[in-house]
Design an enzyme around this catalytic site. Structure first.
Site, mmCIF file in Angstrom:
data_model
loop_
_atom_site.group_PDB
_atom_site.id
_atom_site.type_symbol
_atom_site.label_atom_id
_atom_site.label_comp_id
_atom_site.label_asym_id
_atom_site.label_seq_id
_atom_site.Cartn_x
_atom_site.Cartn_y
_atom_site.Cartn_z
ATOM 1 C CE LYS A 34 -3.289 -3.541 2.283
ATOM 2 N NZ LYS A 34 -4.159 -3.944 1.162
ATOM 3 N NE ARG A 129 -7.298 -3.843 -5.893
ATOM 4 C CZ ARG A 129 -7.240 -3.658 -4.588
ATOM 5 N NH1 ARG A 129 -7.213 -2.430 -4.087
ATOM 6 N NH2 ARG A 129 -7.218 -4.682 -3.762
ATOM 7 C CE1 TYR A 251 1.114 30.509 5.886
ATOM 8 C CE2 TYR A 251 0.775 28.324 6.833
ATOM 9 C CZ TYR A 251 1.618 29.370 6.486
ATOM 10 O OH TYR A 251 2.955 29.276 6.752
ATOM 11 C CG MET A 299 4.517 21.081 7.321
ATOM 12 S SD MET A 299 6.111 21.519 6.618
ATOM 13 C CE MET A 299 5.655 21.892 4.936
HETATM 14 C C1 LIG Z 1 -5.247 -4.592 1.900
HETATM 15 C C2 LIG Z 1 -5.851 -5.875 1.542
HETATM 16 C C3 LIG Z 1 -6.643 -6.584 2.461
HETATM 17 C C4 LIG Z 1 -7.039 -6.016 3.805
HETATM 18 O O1 LIG Z 1 -8.183 -5.202 3.637
HETATM 19 P P1 LIG Z 1 -8.890 -4.478 4.870
HETATM 20 O O2 LIG Z 1 -10.031 -3.754 4.272
HETATM 21 O O3 LIG Z 1 -7.870 -3.539 5.445
HETATM 22 O O4 LIG Z 1 -9.279 -5.530 5.818
HETATM 23 C C5 LIG Z 1 -7.098 -7.843 2.099
HETATM 24 N N1 LIG Z 1 -6.816 -8.354 0.877
HETATM 25 C C6 LIG Z 1 -6.090 -7.688 -0.035
HETATM 26 C C7 LIG Z 1 -5.825 -8.296 -1.364
HETATM 27 C C8 LIG Z 1 -5.595 -6.425 0.250
HETATM 28 O O5 LIG Z 1 -4.885 -5.759 -0.663
#
Ligand SMILES: *Cc1c(COP(=O)(O)O)cnc(C)c1O
Length: 354
Positions: A34, A129, A251, A299
């Site tokens: 992802k 969650r 800055y 930036m």
């Molecule tokens: C992102 C994610 C993972 C991977 O987690 P890591 O800590 O990056 O290994 C596994 N399971 C779910 C549901 C996730 O959303």
């Protein structure tokens, strides 16, 4: 050409998948790609992770991309589907949705598919969650099994503290109790659990961050786990300023020289994905040697104190993170985690594959 570049090593990615595989035992490995493969690029990750058993993404679009690129392995949608309109694509592309809500079950029951789909049913074991409450396990399973559109079921949960002292057993134990006797495959482990709890590595494991060469643990280095950093963010010093005692820099002039100081101006800033909140003292490598950043990240530029590095100057290579400087260390200094820095690599930064 502006000298900032992200060097991404396919060998490192492939190495890290091998490490994940070694820990997985009999479990199958879903490479989590992802967020553009945590900033490393979807296509690139695909090539490097050809040995995985499947992939985990968020959206139907990402999954469609993978299918277009010839992926015929299972593709898990980590949040399942969001609208009824996505269901036909799900069937056509043969995707595996995570089912976590009553709303999704309702949508699934209202459409008849040409062929049923494999699903992961997610239970909430304490992270609060996503997922059905564990207390409603039997009821939910009854509903899912009654869905004509569902073929195989894998039972899933996600750990909130697998990387911390509290660990994962407090969530895994009640989950395992509920699922015992169903005979269904399980999916529990993220990177931290995969590395730390071999007893939970059945069915499908879901490593993400470790594949990119960062350690999920505050007290164990990636190197000690056999992981290699896949992304090295580099740039160069494009100017040098010599400050007199009392003069400020950048800055807000928030950093002031207390003695004569030689400052390198580096062509990398928050517009490239470097965290603006990184305070003075965050380490970088200048020609391979550690030096502290100073002043406020802007930036397009940040500043490094070259006092004590007489050979450094315009054209010197600066490593912001990666080989020789774990991204975890930079993240910690900036008050965040490696995930956020890797994901935030800006599209304007050119990538060089190594
Ligand atoms: C992102 C994610 C993972 C991977 O987690 P890591 O800590 O990056 O290994 C596994 N399971 C779910 C549901 C996730 O959303």
């Amino acid at each position: 050409m502006r000298p900032v570049v992200a060097r991404i090593s396919l060998d490192a990615l492939a190495n890290n998948l091998r490490v994940a595989r070694q820990h997985a035992g009999q479990a199958k490995v879903l490479a989590i790609i992802k967020a553009n493969a945590y900033g490393h690029g979807l296509t690139r990750a695909l090539r490097a992770f050809s040995a995985s058993d499947g992939f985990g993404v968020l959206t139907v679009d990402e999954a469609a991309n993978l299918r277009q690129m010839g992926v015929d392995k299972p593709i898990l949608l980590l949040e399942g589907f969001f609208q009824a309109g996505e269901l036909s694509a799900l069937v056509e592309l043969g995707l595996v949705p995570v089912l976590h809500s009553p709303e999704q079950l309702k949508l699934l029951s209202h459409q008849s598919f040409v062929s049923p789909v494999d699903v992961f049913v997610k239970f909430n074991s304490g992270m609060n969650r996503l997922g059905f409450p564990l207390a409603r396990f039997e009821q939910v399973m009854g509903q899912v099994k009654a869905l004509a559109n569902v073929r195989s079921i894998t039972l899933m949960t996600h750990f909130a503290t697998a990387d911390e002292e509290r660990g994962a057993a407090w969530q895994a134990r009640p989950f395992m109790e509920k699922v015992a006797g169903t005979g269904l495959p399980l999916s529990m482990a993220n990177s931290a659990a995969l590395l730390r709890y071999p007893q939970f590595n059945s069915g499908w494991v879901r490593p993400g961050i470790m594949l990119y060469g960062a350690s999920p643990f505050a007290d164990r280095s990636a190197e000690s786990l056999g992981l290699k950093p896949a992304m090295t963010l580099q740039s160069e010093i494009i100017a040098v300023q010599n400050l007199k005692p009392g003069e400020g820099l950048g800055y807000g002039l928030i950093w002031k020289a207390v003695k004569f100081a030689k400052i390198g101006i580096v062509a990398c800033g928050y517009g490239d994905g470097y965290p603006r909140h990184a305070p003075s003292g965050t380490p970088v490598l200048v020609n391979g040697k550690r030096a502290p950043t100073v002043g406020r990240v802007s930036m397009d530029m940040l500043y490094v104190d070259l006092t004590g590095l007489p050979d450094a100057g315009v054209g010197s290579t600066v490593t912001l993170w990666g080989n020789g400087l774990p991204v975890e260390e930079v993240a910690q200094s900036a008050g965040t985690i490696s995930y956020e820095l890797l994901c935030a690599l800006a599209p304007r930064v050119p990538v060089a594959e190594t």
